[in-house]
Write an enzyme that holds these catalytic residues in place. Structure first.
Site, PDB file in Angstrom:
ATOM      1  N   GLY A 269      -4.865  26.053  15.436  1.00 53.72           N
ATOM      2  CA  GLY A 269      -3.635  25.797  14.687  1.00 53.72           C
ATOM      3  C   GLY A 269      -3.806  24.553  13.836  1.00 53.72           C
ATOM      4  CB  SER A 270      -1.383  22.513  12.012  1.00 57.23           C
ATOM      5  OG  SER A 270      -0.519  22.140  13.068  1.00 57.23           O
TER       6      SER A 270
ATOM      7  CB  THR B 179       0.109  21.766  16.536  1.00 52.45           C
ATOM      8  OG1 THR B 179       1.121  22.018  15.575  1.00 52.45           O
ATOM      9  CG2 THR B 179       0.584  22.289  17.876  1.00 52.45           C
ATOM     10  N   GLY B 180      -2.563  20.014  16.995  1.00 51.70           N
ATOM     11  CA  GLY B 180      -3.749  19.724  17.810  1.00 51.70           C
ATOM     12  C   GLY B 180      -3.677  18.333  18.420  1.00 51.70           C
TER      13      GLY B 180
ATOM     14  CD  GLU C 251     -12.679  26.387  16.243  1.00 54.38           C
ATOM     15  OE1 GLU C 251     -12.704  26.393  14.997  1.00 54.38           O
ATOM     16  OE2 GLU C 251     -13.701  26.236  16.940  1.00 54.38           O
TER      17      GLU C 251
ATOM     18  CB  CYS D  51      -8.445  27.353   8.967  1.00 51.90           C
ATOM     19  SG  CYS D  51      -9.502  28.656   9.638  1.00 51.90           S
TER      20      CYS D  51
HETATM   21  P1  NAD Z   1       0.792  25.434  14.144  1.00 53.35           P
HETATM   22  O1  NAD Z   1      -0.027  24.283  14.577  1.00 53.35           O
HETATM   23  O2  NAD Z   1       2.160  25.167  13.644  1.00 53.35           O
HETATM   24  O3  NAD Z   1       0.962  26.504  15.327  1.00 53.35           O
HETATM   25  C1  NAD Z   1      -0.147  27.055  16.014  1.00 53.35           C
HETATM   26  C2  NAD Z   1       0.320  27.495  17.406  1.00 53.35           C
HETATM   27  O4  NAD Z   1       0.704  26.330  18.138  1.00 53.35           O
HETATM   28  C3  NAD Z   1       1.543  28.414  17.390  1.00 53.35           C
HETATM   29  O5  NAD Z   1       1.411  29.351  18.431  1.00 53.35           O
HETATM   30  C4  NAD Z   1       2.674  27.451  17.671  1.00 53.35           C
HETATM   31  O6  NAD Z   1       3.803  28.081  18.209  1.00 53.35           O
HETATM   32  C5  NAD Z   1       2.018  26.523  18.668  1.00 53.35           C
HETATM   33  N1  NAD Z   1       2.627  25.202  18.808  1.00 53.35           N
HETATM   34  C6  NAD Z   1       3.371  24.519  17.898  1.00 53.35           C
HETATM   35  N2  NAD Z   1       3.735  23.322  18.412  1.00 53.35           N
HETATM   36  C7  NAD Z   1       3.214  23.255  19.667  1.00 53.35           C
HETATM   37  C8  NAD Z   1       3.233  22.275  20.703  1.00 53.35           C
HETATM   38  N3  NAD Z   1       3.862  21.100  20.552  1.00 53.35           N
HETATM   39  N4  NAD Z   1       2.592  22.531  21.859  1.00 53.35           N
HETATM   40  C9  NAD Z   1       1.916  23.707  22.039  1.00 53.35           C
HETATM   41  N5  NAD Z   1       1.880  24.690  21.092  1.00 53.35           N
HETATM   42  C10 NAD Z   1       2.508  24.456  19.915  1.00 53.35           C
HETATM   43  O7  NAD Z   1      -0.069  26.208  13.051  1.00 53.35           O
HETATM   44  P2  NAD Z   1       0.360  27.497  12.184  1.00 53.35           P
HETATM   45  O8  NAD Z   1       1.207  27.064  11.059  1.00 53.35           O
HETATM   46  O9  NAD Z   1       0.808  28.590  13.059  1.00 53.35           O
HETATM   47  O10 NAD Z   1      -1.086  27.929  11.634  1.00 53.35           O
HETATM   48  C11 NAD Z   1      -1.665  27.355  10.529  1.00 53.35           C
HETATM   49  C12 NAD Z   1      -2.628  26.237  10.880  1.00 53.35           C
HETATM   50  O11 NAD Z   1      -3.653  26.727  11.729  1.00 53.35           O
HETATM   51  C13 NAD Z   1      -3.323  25.685   9.663  1.00 53.35           C
HETATM   52  O12 NAD Z   1      -3.421  24.289   9.776  1.00 53.35           O
HETATM   53  C14 NAD Z   1      -4.710  26.329   9.736  1.00 53.35           C
HETATM   54  O13 NAD Z   1      -5.710  25.629   9.047  1.00 53.35           O
HETATM   55  C15 NAD Z   1      -4.929  26.345  11.211  1.00 53.35           C
HETATM   56  N6  NAD Z   1      -5.950  27.335  11.579  1.00 53.35           N
HETATM   57  C16 NAD Z   1      -7.173  26.899  11.985  1.00 53.35           C
HETATM   58  C17 NAD Z   1      -8.183  27.818  12.270  1.00 53.35           C
HETATM   59  C18 NAD Z   1      -9.570  27.368  12.664  1.00 53.35           C
HETATM   60  O14 NAD Z   1     -10.368  28.204  13.047  1.00 53.35           O
HETATM   61  N7  NAD Z   1      -9.894  26.095  12.574  1.00 53.35           N
HETATM   62  C19 NAD Z   1      -7.917  29.182  12.177  1.00 53.35           C
HETATM   63  C20 NAD Z   1      -6.644  29.595  11.767  1.00 53.35           C
HETATM   64  C21 NAD Z   1      -5.667  28.657  11.470  1.00 53.35           C
END
Ligand code: NAD
Length: 482
Positions: free
Chosen positions: A229-230, A233-234, A251, A285
């Protein structure tokens, strides 16, 4: 059937518990409602974690690699047999054009088959430190893994975390993204139908918000977190994991540059860049979001890019021949349109994206935008915008190309276009990105590790290295006497 309603899946049972309400799932191509999903809570997440703990401790899963391989092959066959249905559901749910959605599902069952083989190749080592003094280094499953995934590739991003975790002998609790609970449930239905998979090995809880995700990143019975994810959030997840010292695999976000030298095959570079920008409308991503071009071919590339991206075929993700589907929701459509307006005052806008009109007016469409920019500190270069906006930047030589390409905190993926292989290899060595593609972009393989430098992540998925996140090494020592 529960799968169509995006239900939770705990200990081999579909669950419709909705302590935090039920949400609609919207088709971003036309704004219609596709279905609903119940939102879980901390208690439900805790129940799933306990089920996963029981499965890793009381079934033979953790100790039987052949069972794991068999189950993964069965799962792969079921997923393959449902490829077209799941691809159409995904196209309707997240706006990925249906041809790309077909590829995504194929990548998912390919990955499961790859890790079915790897599951049978987990070996330890031995060491003799003196006469009769023997050390065994055994590789053991880490235990319970939480898998938290985004919406933009709900099949492959799920399988690329779950498959190595299962191959290692772990059990999993998944939290899918709130935007794609139906596609996710369709994949969970494949696990549900996998005959050799013991109950409790794969569990999943939906939510809208952060209650479930917080449990899955802080519960003491979770051993490893595999998060995609982002970067924002990571960082939260890493902080939540610190209290109980969990292993984290992250990731995260990207800001991929494509670096074009004047000796490149420009037609090929243009075709790769167009595909790399348009993949899921800039919402991947690894999407190209910066194009860096050498001075002597800059004007030519600029004009070709404007022409190529200015005439993309925008339309419903479900219609064959569509090049550009919608953004994921109206919030993101408005965010991207707002960013274009704002940046237009600060950088040179040479192609302005706009919302869909006519029959596309109800969908969340935005066509591509291109900005010319020199200032690498600008938000257009530094922030992950996650939409069809690219910055076009000029460089003079290799050194300037490198310093500009490396000038962000992201380090996920990049590509270089040149006919000089030595230059390509020099660039690949110095670019601070987990992946460098030469003369192409976005070639992701189950066999080959992927992951990020700097704020793009920790650890690697795909390939044999992905197993490292889900295995512990134990030292067993004994003395037989000389
Ligand atoms: P996001 O970080 O908003 O959400 C990702 C997941 O995390 C979702 O399931 C969300 O509900 C969950 N989440 C949100 N807040 C949380 C918390 N506090 N605790 C635990 N879980 C939580 O990201 P998004 O908008 O869904 O996806 C887009 C992002 O993901 C972009 O930044 C993109 O670059 C990244 N991404 C990375 C890869 C990679 O391989 N590096 C692949 C796909 C997407």
């Amino acid at each position: 059937m529960s799968a169509e309603q995006g239900h939770h899946y705990i200990n081999g049972t579909w669950r419709a518990d909705a302590p935090n309400g039920i949400g609609d799932v919207i088709n971003p191509s036309d704004g219609t409602t596709l279905g609903t999903a119940p939102y879980g809570s901390a208690d439900l997440a805790g129940e799933a974690v306990i089920a996963a703990r029981a499965a890793v401790e009381t079934t033979s899963w953790a100790e039987d690699p052949r069972l794991r391989a068999k189950a993964m092959l069965e799962f792969a066959d079921i997923l393959e047999s449902r490829q077209a249905d799941i691809a159409r559901l995904m196209a309707a749910e997240n706006g990925k054009v249906v041809g790309q959605a077909m590829h995504e599902v194929a990548a998912g069952f390919g990955e499961a088959r790859y890790y079915a083989g790897v599951a049978r190749n987990v070996f330890g080592r031995t060491f003799e430190s003196g006469p009769g003094k023997m050390s065994l280094m055994t590789r053991e499953p880490s235990g319970v893994v939480s898998v938290i995934v985004p919406w933009n590739a709900p099949v492959t991003l799920l399988v690329r975390s779950v498959a190595p975790a299962l191959a290692a002998g772990c059990t999993v609790v998944i939290k899918p993204a709130p935007q794609t609970p139906l596609t996710h449930a369709a994949v969970m239905a494949c696990f549900d139908d996998t005959p050799s998979l013991p109950k409790g090995v794969v569990n999943s809880v939906n939510e809208y918000g952060t209650e479930v995700g917080t449990v899955l990143s802080s519960h003491p019975e979770i051993d490893v977190i595999s998060f995609t994810g982002s970067s924002r959030t990571g960082k939260t997840i890493m902080a939540n994991a610190a209290e109980t010292i969990k292993h984290v695999s992250l990731e995260l976000g990207g800001k991929a540059p494509a670096v074009v030298f004047d000796d490149a095959d420009l037609d090929n570079a243009l075709a790769e860049i167009k595909r790399g920008v348009l993949a899921l409308n800039g919402q991947m991503c690894t999407c190209i979001s910066r194009v860096l071009v050498q001075d002597s071919v800059y004007d030519e590339m600029r004009d070709c890019l404007v022409a190529a991206l200015g005439k993309t075929k925008m339309g419903s993700a479900l219609i064959g021949g569509t090049e550009l589907g919608p953004l994921i929701d109206s919030h993101n459509q408005n965010r991207i349109l707002g960013l274009i307006d704002q940046a237009a005052d600060e950088a040179t806008l040479i192609l302005r994206g706009s919302a869909g009109e006519g029959e596309l007016a109800d969908g969340f469409f935005v066509s591509p935008s291109i900005f010319e920019i020199d200032d690498v500190s600008h938000d257009l270069v530094q922030r992950e915008l996650f939409g069809p906006i690219i910055s076009l930047e000029r460089f003079v030589d290799e050194n300037e190309a490198l310093s500009k390409a490396n000038a962000t905190r992201f380090g996920l993926a990049s590509s270089v276009y040149t006919s000089d292989l030595n230059r390509g290899m020099r660039m690949s060595r110095k670019l601070r990105f987990g992946t460098v593609w030469l003369n192409c972009h976005n070639r992701l393989l189950a066999e080959v590790e992927t992951g990020g430098y700097r704020e793009s992540g920790i650890g690697r998925l795909h390939g044999v290295e992905a197993m490292n996140d889900f295995l512990e090494t134990k030292h067993v020592y004994y003395e037989t006497g000389p």
